[in-house]
Design a protein around this motif. Structure first.
Motif, PDB file in Angstrom:
ATOM      1  N   ILE A   2     -20.596  -6.554  -6.066  1.00  0.00           N
ATOM      2  CA  ILE A   2     -21.989  -6.174  -5.848  1.00  0.00           C
ATOM      3  C   ILE A   2     -22.434  -6.754  -4.512  1.00  0.00           C
ATOM      4  O   ILE A   2     -22.299  -7.957  -4.266  1.00  0.00           O
ATOM      5  N   TYR A   3     -22.921  -5.831  -3.613  1.00  0.00           N
ATOM      6  CA  TYR A   3     -23.364  -6.311  -2.302  1.00  0.00           C
ATOM      7  C   TYR A   3     -24.854  -6.637  -2.346  1.00  0.00           C
ATOM      8  O   TYR A   3     -25.632  -5.984  -3.027  1.00  0.00           O
ATOM      9  N   SER A   4     -25.271  -7.678  -1.616  1.00  0.00           N
ATOM     10  CA  SER A   4     -26.678  -8.083  -1.566  1.00  0.00           C
ATOM     11  C   SER A   4     -26.934  -8.672  -0.190  1.00  0.00           C
ATOM     12  O   SER A   4     -26.021  -8.734   0.648  1.00  0.00           O
ATOM     13  N   ILE A   5     -28.206  -9.123   0.039  1.00  0.00           N
ATOM     14  CA  ILE A   5     -28.544  -9.763   1.322  1.00  0.00           C
ATOM     15  C   ILE A   5     -27.604 -10.951   1.572  1.00  0.00           C
ATOM     16  O   ILE A   5     -27.126 -11.168   2.682  1.00  0.00           O
ATOM     17  N   ASN A   6     -27.351 -11.711   0.502  1.00  0.00           N
ATOM     18  CA  ASN A   6     -26.508 -12.902   0.664  1.00  0.00           C
ATOM     19  C   ASN A   6     -25.021 -12.564   0.685  1.00  0.00           C
ATOM     20  O   ASN A   6     -24.211 -13.356   1.129  1.00  0.00           O
ATOM     21  N   ASN A   7     -24.713 -11.374   0.224  1.00  0.00           N
ATOM     22  CA  ASN A   7     -23.304 -10.958   0.219  1.00  0.00           C
ATOM     23  C   ASN A   7     -23.218  -9.535   0.786  1.00  0.00           C
ATOM     24  O   ASN A   7     -23.037  -8.556   0.063  1.00  0.00           O
ATOM     25  N   PRO A   8     -23.412  -9.408   2.149  1.00  0.00           N
ATOM     26  CA  PRO A   8     -23.547  -8.060   2.723  1.00  0.00           C
ATOM     27  C   PRO A   8     -22.235  -7.268   2.732  1.00  0.00           C
ATOM     28  O   PRO A   8     -21.167  -7.850   2.614  1.00  0.00           O
ATOM     29  N   VAL A   9     -22.400  -5.953   2.902  1.00  0.00           N
ATOM     30  CA  VAL A   9     -21.239  -5.061   3.014  1.00  0.00           C
ATOM     31  C   VAL A   9     -20.448  -5.499   4.246  1.00  0.00           C
ATOM     32  O   VAL A   9     -21.025  -5.662   5.327  1.00  0.00           O
ATOM     33  N   PRO A  10     -19.145  -5.750   4.138  1.00  0.00           N
ATOM     34  CA  PRO A  10     -18.393  -6.191   5.323  1.00  0.00           C
ATOM     35  C   PRO A  10     -18.341  -5.085   6.389  1.00  0.00           C
ATOM     36  O   PRO A  10     -18.197  -3.908   6.038  1.00  0.00           O
ATOM     37  N   ILE A  11     -18.501  -5.483   7.656  1.00  0.00           N
ATOM     38  CA  ILE A  11     -18.426  -4.498   8.749  1.00  0.00           C
ATOM     39  C   ILE A  11     -16.949  -4.228   9.025  1.00  0.00           C
ATOM     40  O   ILE A  11     -16.176  -5.172   9.189  1.00  0.00           O
ATOM     41  N   PRO A  12     -16.527  -2.936   9.030  1.00  0.00           N
ATOM     42  CA  PRO A  12     -15.106  -2.658   9.287  1.00  0.00           C
ATOM     43  C   PRO A  12     -14.651  -3.267  10.620  1.00  0.00           C
ATOM     44  O   PRO A  12     -15.446  -3.385  11.548  1.00  0.00           O
ATOM     45  N   ARG A  13     -13.363  -3.659  10.688  1.00  0.00           N
ATOM     46  CA  ARG A  13     -12.851  -4.369  11.868  1.00  0.00           C
ATOM     47  C   ARG A  13     -13.094  -3.575  13.160  1.00  0.00           C
ATOM     48  O   ARG A  13     -13.527  -4.101  14.158  1.00  0.00           O
ATOM     49  N   LYS A  14     -12.874  -2.244  13.111  1.00  0.00           N
ATOM     50  CA  LYS A  14     -13.047  -1.403  14.303  1.00  0.00           C
ATOM     51  C   LYS A  14     -14.493  -1.509  14.822  1.00  0.00           C
ATOM     52  O   LYS A  14     -14.730  -1.637  16.018  1.00  0.00           O
ATOM     53  N   GLN A  16     -16.554  -3.955  14.368  1.00  0.00           N
ATOM     54  CA  GLN A  16     -16.779  -5.306  14.907  1.00  0.00           C
ATOM     55  C   GLN A  16     -16.343  -5.367  16.372  1.00  0.00           C
ATOM     56  O   GLN A  16     -17.024  -5.922  17.219  1.00  0.00           O
ATOM     57  N   GLU A  17     -15.180  -4.718  16.656  1.00  0.00           N
ATOM     58  CA  GLU A  17     -14.682  -4.721  18.034  1.00  0.00           C
ATOM     59  C   GLU A  17     -15.658  -4.034  18.982  1.00  0.00           C
ATOM     60  O   GLU A  17     -15.808  -4.401  20.126  1.00  0.00           O
ATOM     61  N   LEU A  18     -16.334  -2.983  18.472  1.00  0.00           N
ATOM     62  CA  LEU A  18     -17.233  -2.200  19.329  1.00  0.00           C
ATOM     63  C   LEU A  18     -18.627  -2.800  19.416  1.00  0.00           C
ATOM     64  O   LEU A  18     -19.461  -2.355  20.196  1.00  0.00           O
ATOM     65  N   PHE A  19     -18.897  -3.840  18.604  1.00  0.00           N
ATOM     66  CA  PHE A  19     -20.243  -4.399  18.529  1.00  0.00           C
ATOM     67  C   PHE A  19     -20.721  -4.826  19.919  1.00  0.00           C
ATOM     68  O   PHE A  19     -20.000  -5.488  20.668  1.00  0.00           O
ATOM     69  N   GLY A  20     -21.948  -4.454  20.280  1.00  0.00           N
ATOM     70  CA  GLY A  20     -22.495  -4.855  21.579  1.00  0.00           C
ATOM     71  C   GLY A  20     -22.143  -3.893  22.700  1.00  0.00           C
ATOM     72  O   GLY A  20     -22.711  -3.963  23.779  1.00  0.00           O
ATOM     73  N   LYS A  21     -21.214  -2.957  22.453  1.00  0.00           N
ATOM     74  CA  LYS A  21     -20.869  -1.993  23.507  1.00  0.00           C
ATOM     75  C   LYS A  21     -21.830  -0.799  23.420  1.00  0.00           C
ATOM     76  O   LYS A  21     -22.380  -0.545  22.366  1.00  0.00           O
ATOM     77  N   LYS A  22     -21.982  -0.093  24.553  1.00  0.00           N
ATOM     78  CA  LYS A  22     -22.878   1.068  24.545  1.00  0.00           C
ATOM     79  C   LYS A  22     -22.077   2.344  24.334  1.00  0.00           C
ATOM     80  O   LYS A  22     -20.968   2.466  24.859  1.00  0.00           O
TER      81      LYS A  22
END
Ligand SMILES: Cc1ncc(COP(=O)(O)O)c(C=O)c1O
Length: 400
Positions: A2-14, A16-22
């Motif tokens: 069960i996902y919640s604020i304290n246990n968020p849905v994991p961000i897929p690895r791909k 994560q790599e793109l995070f912050g890119k435009k």
């Protein structure tokens, strides 16, 4: 889990790599490094205020000139009422558009199906032909361009832009303007041919006109074998040639005319005009956006201006003037075309002319391979603008 604020849905690895890119644009266009901010008639201005003459019509799209007041008003008025509702209700603009198009094009007995682009218009035309006669084979010609969607691109004579998934044995390419090859094809498998698709004047192919003899033969053979004659008028139609459809110049009537570019003066709209011999049934063709309220307002404004300001006559007159003057110029290998659809064939040593017309003379033109300048300006191009272009070209031919 069960996902919640304290246990968020994991961000897929791909991700994560793109995070912050435009996110970037998919890089498929050879772009001139300038931004066009404003336009009026056949003149446009860039972001630093430089003025350009538009002999390209934004790729044969601008038929009545940029920001024509009647066009702006009609679209604005419509937007204040309603911009879109689906094809599940009556849209009076579609009926008005069909009537006006029938009158202005001289095809009052035809039926109109509206869509959003040239490729889509051809796709629907080819499909409709196949529904009509239950056949699969399409004849297209060398040098043809019919669009980038599945069957339209399969009927386009450029293997580079045909993806493996678009390849089909149903399209047969014959040499353009070769009456003997066409005769032979019909003699051997005429009863299998669903349609023949042909531009009256090939645009992307380098402004090459279908001969009147060739168009007449297509008419005769398609009628004889109950195949459908599709006149691709996406680029050469809507008055550009000095006739509403360039195929009219050959004194023939096709079964389906496909159109787009000039139809909405930049507002995305396409359509097919369909002979009364092809009967519709509910669900035969369909679209979400085609023929929406705004698109119809744009297309109505275009036809109203074409009619009121006699723009087809203007395209014929200013076009003839341009062609005659161009033919007097040394160094040009060949001048082709009709009305305001003109190809200027230059020798290879003058391959910088097109680029320099833009950089040094601030004039937009189109091109075709290998070294053809394509003129596709608005149909209300003035003689003064034509002269401005001729002077600039003369300068380029002398100095480049
Ligand atoms: C003759 C012809 N047919 C079809 C098309 C495809 O039109 P669109 O780009 O609107 O899909 C074009 C576009 O250049 C064209 O020139």
């Amino acid at each position: 889990m069960i996902y919640s604020i304290n246990n968020p849905v994991p961000i897929p690895r791909k991700s994560q790599e793109l995070f912050g890119k435009k996110m970037k644009l998919f890089d498929v266009y050879a772009i001139n490094p300038l931004e066009i901010m404003r336009g009026e008639g056949s003149v446009v201005w860039d972001s630093v205020g430089n003025e350009y003459l538009d002999m390209y019509g934004g790729h044969a799209v601008i038929s009545i000139g940029h920001t024509h007041p009647h066009y702006v008003k009609r679209i604005t008025d419509q937007l204040h009422k309603i911009g879109f509702y689906s094809n599940s209700v009556e849209i009076p603009g579609q009926i008005q558009l069909a009537e006006l198009l029938g009158n202005v094009s001289g095809k009052a007995g035809f039926q109109l199906f509206l869509c959003n682009s040239g490729a889509e218009a051809n796709e629907n035309a080819l499909k409709l032909a196949s529904f009509y006669n239950g056949r699969k084979k399409v004849i297209a010609f060398t040098g043809a361009f019919h669009g980038r969607t599945s069957l339209a691109v399969a009927a386009t004579h450029n293997a580079k832009i045909v993806a493996p998934v678009n390849e089909t044995d149903n399209v047969i390419f014959l040499p353009f303007n070769d009456t003997e090859a066409l005769e032979a094809a019909f003699a051997s498998y005429g009863n299998e041919i669903s349609s023949v698709i042909v531009e009256g004047i090939q645009g992307v192919g380098g402004i090459k006109a279908a001969s009147y003899e060739f168009l007449n033969q297509i008419r005769t053979l398609t009628s004889q074998y109950d195949s459908i004659f599709i006149a691709d008028s996406v680029q050469c139609g809507y008055g550009r040639s000095g006739s509403f459809y360039s195929h009219d110049l050959a004194g023939i009537e096709a079964d389906i005319y496909s159109m787009a570019k000039g139809m909405g003066n930049g507002f995305p709209i396409g359509g097919i005009a369909i002979s009364p011999k092809i009967k519709p049934w509910i669900g035969m063709l369909g679209t979400t956006f085609g023929g929406n309220h705004l698109a119809c307002a744009a297309a109505l404004a275009v036809l109203e201006v074409i009619e009121k300001d006699s723009l087809i006559e203007n395209a014929a007159n200013v076009g003839t003037y341009l062609i005659d003057e161009l033919r007097k110029m040394d160094k040009i290998s060949e001048v082709r075309g009709k009305g305001l659809m003109i190809g200027i064939d230059l020798p290879t040593e003058l391959s910088s002319v097109k680029k320099n017309l833009l950089l040094k003379n601030r004039i937009f033109t189109g091109e075709a391979k290998p070294n053809v300048i394509r003129l596709l300006p608005a149909l209300n191009l003035t003689k003064a603008h034509a002269d401005r272009f001729l002077e600039a070209l003369d300068e380029r031919l002398k100095t480049d």
